[in-house]
Every structure is written in C-alpha cells, then in structure tokens.
Design a protein around this motif. Structure first.
Motif, PDB file in Angstrom:
ATOM      1  N   GLU A   7     -10.110  10.657   1.387  1.00 25.37           N
ATOM      2  CA  GLU A   7      -8.832   9.972   1.549  1.00 25.37           C
ATOM      3  C   GLU A   7      -8.974   8.454   1.520  1.00 25.37           C
ATOM      4  O   GLU A   7      -8.047   7.752   1.106  1.00 25.37           O
ATOM      5  CB  GLU A   7      -8.167  10.393   2.867  1.00 25.37           C
ATOM      6  N   ASP A   8     -10.136   7.925   1.934  1.00 31.66           N
ATOM      7  CA  ASP A   8     -10.313   6.472   1.924  1.00 31.66           C
ATOM      8  C   ASP A   8     -10.994   5.968   0.659  1.00 31.66           C
ATOM      9  O   ASP A   8     -11.417   4.812   0.590  1.00 31.66           O
ATOM     10  CB  ASP A   8     -11.094   6.008   3.153  1.00 31.66           C
ATOM     11  N   GLY A   9     -11.116   6.845  -0.349  1.00 32.73           N
ATOM     12  CA  GLY A   9     -11.591   6.400  -1.656  1.00 32.73           C
ATOM     13  C   GLY A   9     -13.052   6.614  -1.955  1.00 32.73           C
ATOM     14  O   GLY A   9     -13.511   6.283  -3.054  1.00 32.73           O
ATOM     15  N   TYR A  10     -13.825   7.177  -1.011  1.00 29.31           N
ATOM     16  CA  TYR A  10     -15.244   7.417  -1.277  1.00 29.31           C
ATOM     17  C   TYR A  10     -15.393   8.524  -2.317  1.00 29.31           C
ATOM     18  O   TYR A  10     -14.802   9.599  -2.187  1.00 29.31           O
ATOM     19  CB  TYR A  10     -15.972   7.804   0.003  1.00 29.31           C
TER      20      TYR A  10
END
Length: 225
Positions: A53-56
């Motif tokens: 969800e945080d782009g990792y």
C-alpha cells in the motif's frame, strides 16, 4: 505448464482463447484489477511483481513461455494479487475463466497438471520462508540462483557445469526473490564471486560451476520445479 501436459491436452489448450502480442515493459495483468481471464504464455519472459500500500515493490516470480499466469484471481474470483510485466516481446493466449474450467473438466490430466503447477509454486514460496530463518544471506542467494537456473537456465556448450541464469534479473530483483536487502545482496554476490561460484556482468550472472554452487546452497541435484 505446457511441459506437464500429454500431447492431446496440450494441443487442445493451444486452441483456446485469443493470441495477443505484448511489447517489452507492457503490463499484461495489473494488481488490483478484477479480470477473470488467464494468460498462457507462448513466447517470451514476464516478471510477476506485487506492491504494498505504501508503494514498496517486490519481485515475486519469473514466468516463461509455457507458463500460466493470472490463475489465482480467475479461480478465486478476487482482485489480482500482483502485476505481470513483459521483460521483452511476449505472446500469450488470453483465455477466459469459463473456457479454462470447461477445458479442465474435459481433460482430467490437465487438471492434474494445473494442480502440480500450483503445488510447485507453493513449494517455492514455502522454501523461501524456510530459507529466511535457516540460512545466512550468501546461502539464501545461492539457493535462488540454483533454482532459477535449474528452472529457466541452460548450460554452456563448452563447459557443462557452467550455466547461464536464463533470465535477466537486477540486483534489486534478486534481493526480492531471496528476501534480502539490496546492500546485503551486493555483499552476498561478492562473496559468491570470491568463492568462484558465480561471475557477474552488466545485468548478467553466470554460474561458474553448478555442482559447487548447488553443494554450497545445500540443494540436492534433483530440480523440484
């Protein structure tokens, strides 16, 4: 998956769906989409990635011609858990879920092949989870290199024990597959090179001696995939 099928089943499967070409770097399937079709790869190499969800971003797997992708969302009726991206020119047959399930009903041997494919993928995932706790970084990376080469690579003609990896992977992608940090992966690669087990080039890794690397990685000679 095609390699697991009897000739008659393979021939019938290759009649399903529509042939679609994809250029390099094109996203064939996108994480979160609700499509219910699968792709049977008939040419080329793709990478399966998942994003938090945080782009990792994490590389989950590499798939080649003969593999089936997108089956989890199709069978479960849930959004896709990852994205499938073409590494180069790729050709695939786009097969709708209804057509695939009808085919599997007609061909029990194909159903067994699909179960074998899913089992192998679960085995790979479980092996990575065990590696995370059981081995240090160099061995974990060595295990990924051996299993990738045994699945997708090939030997050189002049030196039978010298293997090409078969797919182009960046150090960040190798780190994802081995569940290592990027800096740790660089140190592990340097360690394997110092031991004379691998040779590094630009976006290319060559296994100097597959038997020695397999022994270092604590993997039996039989390829489970």
């Amino acid at each position: 998956m095609l390699g697991r099928l009897p000739e008659r089943c393979r021939r019938d499967l290759l009649q399903l769906g529509t042939v679609v070409p994809y250029p390099a770097h094109r996203t064939l399937l996108r994480q979160g989409d609700g499509g219910r079709h699968v792709l049977l790869l008939t040419q080329g190499v793709v990478k399966v990635e998942s994003h938090s969800e945080d782009g990792y971003a994490m590389l989950l797997a590499v798939r080649v011609a003969g593999d089936l992708v997108g089956e989890m969302a199709a069978f479960e009726g849930r959004p896709r858990s990852g994205s499938v991206i073409a590494c180069g020119d790729v050709t695939a047959r786009v097969i709708q879920r209804e057509a695939l399930t009808a085919y599997l009903t007609r061909h029990p041997d194909a159903m067994v092949a699909v179960l074998g494919m899913l089992s192998a993928r679960l085995r790979w995932a479980n092996r990575r989870r065990l590696d995370f706790r059981a081995y240090h970084a160099s061995i974990r990376l060595a295990r990924v290199l051996v299993e990738t080469a045994q699945t997708y690579g090939h030997t050189t003609q002049s030196v039978p024990q010298r293997w090409l990896l078969g797919v182009t992977l960046t150090q960040a992608e190798l780190a994802s597959l081995a569940a290592l940090g990027l800096a740790t992966t660089e140190k592990a690669l340097a360690d394997l090179a110092k031991r004379g087990l691998v040779e590094r080039g630009y976006r290319e890794i060559t296994i100097s001696d597959i038997r020695r690397l397999r022994a270092f990685a604590k993997i039996s000679s039989e390829n489970p995939y």
